[in-house]
Design a protein around this motif. Structure first.
Motif, PDB file in Angstrom:
ATOM      1  N   MET A   6      23.044 -10.232 -20.800  1.00 53.77           N
ATOM      2  CA  MET A   6      22.875  -9.808 -22.188  1.00 53.77           C
ATOM      3  C   MET A   6      21.432  -9.510 -22.569  1.00 53.77           C
ATOM      4  O   MET A   6      21.144  -9.262 -23.737  1.00 53.77           O
ATOM      5  N   HIS A   7      20.488  -9.540 -21.621  1.00 55.18           N
ATOM      6  CA  HIS A   7      19.080  -9.272 -21.954  1.00 55.18           C
ATOM      7  C   HIS A   7      18.376  -8.603 -20.784  1.00 55.18           C
ATOM      8  O   HIS A   7      18.343  -9.133 -19.672  1.00 55.18           O
ATOM      9  N   SER A   8      17.817  -7.432 -21.052  1.00 55.21           N
ATOM     10  CA  SER A   8      17.001  -6.698 -20.078  1.00 55.21           C
ATOM     11  C   SER A   8      15.815  -6.098 -20.811  1.00 55.21           C
ATOM     12  O   SER A   8      15.805  -6.017 -22.035  1.00 55.21           O
ATOM     13  N   MET A   9      14.826  -5.673 -20.050  1.00 54.91           N
ATOM     14  CA  MET A   9      13.682  -5.010 -20.659  1.00 54.91           C
ATOM     15  C   MET A   9      13.242  -3.843 -19.789  1.00 54.91           C
ATOM     16  O   MET A   9      13.462  -3.824 -18.584  1.00 54.91           O
ATOM     17  N   ALA A  10      12.630  -2.862 -20.434  1.00 54.30           N
ATOM     18  CA  ALA A  10      11.953  -1.763 -19.749  1.00 54.30           C
ATOM     19  C   ALA A  10      10.479  -1.894 -20.115  1.00 54.30           C
ATOM     20  O   ALA A  10      10.137  -2.406 -21.187  1.00 54.30           O
ATOM     21  N   TYR A  11       9.604  -1.437 -19.222  1.00 53.97           N
ATOM     22  CA  TYR A  11       8.177  -1.547 -19.507  1.00 53.97           C
ATOM     23  C   TYR A  11       7.394  -0.403 -18.887  1.00 53.97           C
ATOM     24  O   TYR A  11       7.859   0.282 -17.969  1.00 53.97           O
TER      25      TYR A  11
END
Length: 80
Positions: free
Chosen positions: A49-54
């Motif tokens: 339920m949690h991802s990030m792009a950077y």
């Protein structure tokens, strides 16, 4: 050496992983079109339920990119 900043976009919910992966592609395109000094982008999955792009930018470019792309947060980037 110029300090580098990691700009981060968080995604939550059941589609977070796919959304982060897709967003990373747009960040890479932005770097190419704007001719930024770094081409470091990526994504990280923390849970279902949690991802990030950077993306990583030089500190001197940070305000311009921040104002254009509106990341959720940022942190100092340390190379391994």
């Amino acid at each position: 050496m110029d300090q580098k900043i990691k700009l981060i976009w968080d995604f939550r919910g059941p589609a977070a992983a796919k959304t982060a992966e897709h967003h990373q592609k747009h960040l890479a395109e932005f770097i190419f079109h704007e001719k930024l000094n770094n081409d470091i982008t990526g994504f990280t999955h923390f849970s279902d339920m949690h991802s990030m792009a950077y993306m990583v930018v030089n500190k001197i470019e940070m305000k311009k990119v921040r104002d254009a792309l509106k990341p959720h947060r940022g942190e100092v980037y340390e190379e391994n």
